[in-house]
Design a protein around this motif. Sequence first.
Motif, PDB file in Angstrom:
ATOM      1  N   MET A 121       0.199  10.485   7.262  1.00  0.00           N
ATOM      2  CA  MET A 121      -0.517   9.230   7.450  1.00  0.00           C
ATOM      3  C   MET A 121      -0.541   8.914   8.932  1.00  0.00           C
ATOM      4  O   MET A 121       0.392   9.195   9.669  1.00  0.00           O
ATOM      5  CB  MET A 121       0.199   8.113   6.682  1.00  0.00           C
ATOM      6  CG  MET A 121       0.162   8.300   5.180  1.00  0.00           C
ATOM      7  SD  MET A 121       1.217   7.110   4.329  1.00  0.00           S
ATOM      8  CE  MET A 121       0.318   5.594   4.643  1.00  0.00           C
TER       9      MET A 121
ATOM     10  N   TYR B  45       6.318   5.598   7.021  1.00  0.00           N
ATOM     11  CA  TYR B  45       6.641   4.212   6.656  1.00  0.00           C
ATOM     12  C   TYR B  45       7.843   3.700   7.445  1.00  0.00           C
ATOM     13  O   TYR B  45       7.797   2.602   8.023  1.00  0.00           O
ATOM     14  CB  TYR B  45       6.921   4.128   5.153  1.00  0.00           C
ATOM     15  CG  TYR B  45       7.342   2.753   4.688  1.00  0.00           C
ATOM     16  CD1 TYR B  45       6.425   1.716   4.600  1.00  0.00           C
ATOM     17  CD2 TYR B  45       8.670   2.502   4.332  1.00  0.00           C
ATOM     18  CE1 TYR B  45       6.805   0.451   4.173  1.00  0.00           C
ATOM     19  CE2 TYR B  45       9.057   1.243   3.900  1.00  0.00           C
ATOM     20  CZ  TYR B  45       8.123   0.219   3.825  1.00  0.00           C
ATOM     21  OH  TYR B  45       8.519  -1.028   3.400  1.00  0.00           O
TER      22      TYR B  45
ATOM     23  N   SER C  53       1.376   6.686  -6.850  1.00  0.00           N
ATOM     24  CA  SER C  53       0.240   7.540  -7.210  1.00  0.00           C
ATOM     25  C   SER C  53       0.572   9.015  -7.030  1.00  0.00           C
ATOM     26  O   SER C  53      -0.076   9.880  -7.629  1.00  0.00           O
ATOM     27  CB  SER C  53      -0.987   7.179  -6.361  1.00  0.00           C
ATOM     28  OG  SER C  53      -0.832   7.605  -5.019  1.00  0.00           O
ATOM     29  N   GLN C  54       1.579   9.310  -6.206  1.00  0.00           N
ATOM     30  CA  GLN C  54       1.989  10.691  -5.958  1.00  0.00           C
ATOM     31  C   GLN C  54       3.128  11.127  -6.868  1.00  0.00           C
ATOM     32  O   GLN C  54       3.671  12.228  -6.708  1.00  0.00           O
ATOM     33  CB  GLN C  54       2.460  10.840  -4.495  1.00  0.00           C
ATOM     34  CG  GLN C  54       1.373  10.638  -3.481  1.00  0.00           C
ATOM     35  CD  GLN C  54       1.862  10.795  -2.059  1.00  0.00           C
ATOM     36  OE1 GLN C  54       1.077  10.738  -1.119  1.00  0.00           O
ATOM     37  NE2 GLN C  54       3.160  11.000  -1.874  1.00  0.00           N
TER      38      GLN C  54
ATOM     39  N   LEU D 226       0.817  -1.206   0.000  1.00  0.00           N
ATOM     40  CA  LEU D 226       0.000   0.000   0.000  1.00  0.00           C
ATOM     41  C   LEU D 226       0.853   1.260   0.000  1.00  0.00           C
ATOM     42  O   LEU D 226       0.492   2.265  -0.619  1.00  0.00           O
ATOM     43  CB  LEU D 226      -0.944   0.001   1.194  1.00  0.00           C
ATOM     44  CG  LEU D 226      -2.020  -1.093   1.184  1.00  0.00           C
ATOM     45  CD1 LEU D 226      -2.902  -0.991   2.418  1.00  0.00           C
ATOM     46  CD2 LEU D 226      -2.862  -1.017  -0.085  1.00  0.00           C
ATOM     47  N   THR D 227       1.999   1.218   0.681  1.00  0.00           N
ATOM     48  CA  THR D 227       2.889   2.383   0.659  1.00  0.00           C
ATOM     49  C   THR D 227       3.471   2.580  -0.727  1.00  0.00           C
ATOM     50  O   THR D 227       3.551   3.706  -1.225  1.00  0.00           O
ATOM     51  CB  THR D 227       4.020   2.218   1.694  1.00  0.00           C
ATOM     52  OG1 THR D 227       3.456   2.051   2.995  1.00  0.00           O
ATOM     53  CG2 THR D 227       4.924   3.440   1.701  1.00  0.00           C
TER      54      THR D 227
ATOM     55  N   VAL E  89       5.009  10.503   3.873  1.00  0.00           N
ATOM     56  CA  VAL E  89       4.871   9.057   3.699  1.00  0.00           C
ATOM     57  C   VAL E  89       6.170   8.350   4.067  1.00  0.00           C
ATOM     58  O   VAL E  89       6.157   7.305   4.735  1.00  0.00           O
ATOM     59  CB  VAL E  89       4.458   8.713   2.253  1.00  0.00           C
ATOM     60  CG1 VAL E  89       4.316   7.202   2.081  1.00  0.00           C
ATOM     61  CG2 VAL E  89       3.149   9.407   1.891  1.00  0.00           C
TER      62      VAL E  89
ATOM     63  N   GLU F  74       2.129   1.715  -3.539  1.00  0.00           N
ATOM     64  CA  GLU F  74       1.060   2.238  -4.397  1.00  0.00           C
ATOM     65  C   GLU F  74       0.788   3.713  -4.106  1.00  0.00           C
ATOM     66  O   GLU F  74       0.523   4.499  -5.028  1.00  0.00           O
ATOM     67  CB  GLU F  74      -0.199   1.407  -4.212  1.00  0.00           C
ATOM     68  CG  GLU F  74      -0.064  -0.006  -4.774  1.00  0.00           C
ATOM     69  CD  GLU F  74      -1.227  -0.903  -4.419  1.00  0.00           C
ATOM     70  OE1 GLU F  74      -2.078  -0.484  -3.588  1.00  0.00           O
ATOM     71  OE2 GLU F  74      -1.288  -2.031  -4.953  1.00  0.00           O
ATOM     72  N   LYS F  75       0.846   4.092  -2.851  1.00  0.00           N
ATOM     73  CA  LYS F  75       0.625   5.490  -2.497  1.00  0.00           C
ATOM     74  C   LYS F  75       1.720   6.372  -3.080  1.00  0.00           C
ATOM     75  O   LYS F  75       1.461   7.438  -3.641  1.00  0.00           O
ATOM     76  CB  LYS F  75       0.567   5.652  -0.976  1.00  0.00           C
ATOM     77  CG  LYS F  75       0.193   7.062  -0.510  1.00  0.00           C
ATOM     78  CD  LYS F  75       0.007   7.115   0.991  1.00  0.00           C
ATOM     79  CE  LYS F  75      -0.444   8.490   1.465  1.00  0.00           C
ATOM     80  NZ  LYS F  75      -1.820   8.825   1.028  1.00  0.00           N
TER      81      LYS F  75
ATOM     82  N   ASP G 119      -4.295   4.481   8.837  1.00  0.00           N
ATOM     83  CA  ASP G 119      -3.923   4.134   7.481  1.00  0.00           C
ATOM     84  C   ASP G 119      -3.304   2.744   7.397  1.00  0.00           C
ATOM     85  O   ASP G 119      -3.179   2.170   6.333  1.00  0.00           O
ATOM     86  CB  ASP G 119      -2.923   5.151   6.925  1.00  0.00           C
ATOM     87  CG  ASP G 119      -3.549   6.524   6.751  1.00  0.00           C
ATOM     88  OD1 ASP G 119      -4.666   6.582   6.218  1.00  0.00           O
ATOM     89  OD2 ASP G 119      -2.926   7.521   7.133  1.00  0.00           O
TER      90      ASP G 119
END
Length: 318
Positions: free
Chosen positions: A311, A198, A28-29, A21-22, A194, A24-25, A315
């Motif tokens: 986050m 993380y 996406s950024q 998920l990280t 992020v 993908e985040k 999350d």
Amino acid sequence: MNKKIFTATNWNAVEDMVDKLTYEKLTSQFWLSTRMPVSKDKQDWRKLSELEKRLVEKVFGGLTLLDTLQSRNGIEALRKNVRTDLEIDVLNNIQFMETEHARSYSNIFSTLNTNQEIRDIFEWIEFHETLQTKANIIDDIYENGTDLQIKVASVFLESFLFYSGFYTPLYYLGKSKLMNVAEVIKLIIRDESVHGTYIGYKFSLGFKELPQQEQEELKMWIYQLLYQLYENECRYTEYLYDEIGWTEDVKIFLKYNANKALMNLRLDPLFEDSAEDVNPIVLNGLSTSTTNHDFFSAVGNGYLMSVVETMNDDDYNY
């Protein structure tokens, strides 16, 4: 010759869903500094006083050094102690974006500054004592620290030490100045948020596995390190901001973000300062949504940018 058995990354066998998920985040950024319309700020730049121009140059120079340190030394140190296979891929993404962050400052310099001014900035980076001190403190931990100490140093760099520099563009954004430059910084802040969260999450997993006595010893080391960094950061802040009169406001901002770094590590805050104590102009700059559109083939950074936010634990609830 002994043959090795090589394995391939299997994204269908995820050990820790936070990795997937990280990643993908972060993807996406994705953004590039060359797509940001910094040249639109030239008129604002010309209106700044010489004192203000030199301040902007120095804070961005300092940020360039820290991003370079993180992209070259920090991520390499973190790679040595990954818990999962996909963690390496997340760190690869973080390393690339830290490099892009450093490049974004050079893009700003090449747009707003003369060649001589740029040379002066990079010479100042090499010889300014408090800037070099914080880089040396962090790098020494990257080279000689334990797995968890390295993660702490990384979180403190990403979530705390950048913010003495971030204050300036956020202040100007709150004043509707250098808005395109500031939106580059907001993209960087969104990434760093992020990154810090993380790495802090990975730290918390290892911290929970320690015996109680080792946890207490490590916490003592963490708070001592943070206070050492904070004292040096205060001297750096005084050098940068005394003449313009922003020093005390920046120190409050530092303490606020030091507490956020501790939150990323799932530890208690050190300072009493909260968002209510931070200069509202800076908070306004931090939370302002994007305004630029249609500067690159009808693609604006509004589609990339959301309100900058950290986050939180929710999350990571899957």
